[in-house]
Design a protein around this motif. Structure first.
Motif: not given
Length: 231
Positions: A153-163
């Motif tokens: 999930f390393g490349g996925y979790i960080g998109w939370l800020g974008v949401v």
């Protein structure tokens, strides 16, 4: 003639200024495209489908070029997110000083850039330690498996800020009326999707699926639309 010509020149200058300011959302478009490549297209797990349960031998099926491409596209995505956050602070926040949501957007984009730096960095680490990589003999199979799991999930979790930024944009559109309403309603969708998946299943990375698509559509809309923040 002396009256008409200055007015025409003023109108032309205003149009040119509008066009100049409206180009900055293209950084968001680029981040959406490259983010989709870095997160979804170059997912190092895609070549290991059907392996259940997964064990350390799975690293033999990971493509090193895919991991390498994920690092490059990912770091470019991080750069574009940071530039976009800076452009937002310069172009949008001074126009709407009373909107708290506007300030949330730039902070949330910066937070995503920080988180994704690690997520995509782990792809690069896997690339250099896999066979034919620069440091291919540094780790044995069990060590490589650790990096494989970090990429789960390393490349996925960080998109939370974008949401989070999507939620702020939705507020600016539907409550503050500063952005086109269709963008506001569209921005509600990734927020609801992430809340539902995280709340009902515990899935931590669905934002990596919807975040790049939201960036692409929303900032194309800001580039070519009539939102007040880009006039």
């Amino acid at each position: 003639m002396s009256t008409v010509e200055p007015e025409a020149r003023a109108d032309g200058a205003a149009r040119q200024e509008h066009e100049k300011k409206a180009k900055w959302p293209l950084f968001g478009v680029g981040a959406g495209v490259l983010g989709g490549v870095a997160t979804l297209v170059t997912d190092v797990r895609s070549g290991t489908a059907g392996r259940e349960p997964v064990d350390a031998s799975v690293v033999d099926e990971v493509s090193r070029p895919v991991a390498h491409l994920g690092l490059v596209a990912g770091f470019l995505t991080v750069v574009l997110l940071l530039v976009l956050a800076a452009a937002w602070r310069r172009q949008v926040e001074p126009r709407v000083p009373g909107s708290t949501a506007a300030y949330v957007v730039s902070g949330a984009l910066t937070a995503s850039a920080a988180g994704l730096t690690y997520g995509y960095g782990w792809k690069g680490a896997l690339a250099i330690y896999l066979p034919s990589g620069m440091d291919e003999r540094a780790f044995r199979e069990d060590g490589l498996f650790v990096y494989f799991m970090l990429n789960d999930f390393g490349g996925y979790i960080g998109w939370l800020g974008v949401v989070v930024a999507a939620g702020a944009v939705a507020w600016m559109a539907l409550r503050d009326r500063l952005i086109s309403r269709w963008i506001g309603w569209f921005s509600v969708l990734p927020v609801l999707a992430v809340v539902l998946f995280a709340g009902l299943t515990g899935l931590p990375g669905f934002q990596g699926v919807v975040g790049p698509a939201w960036m692409l559509v929303t900032f194309l809309g800001l580039t070519w639309g009539r939102s007040a923040v880009v006039r």
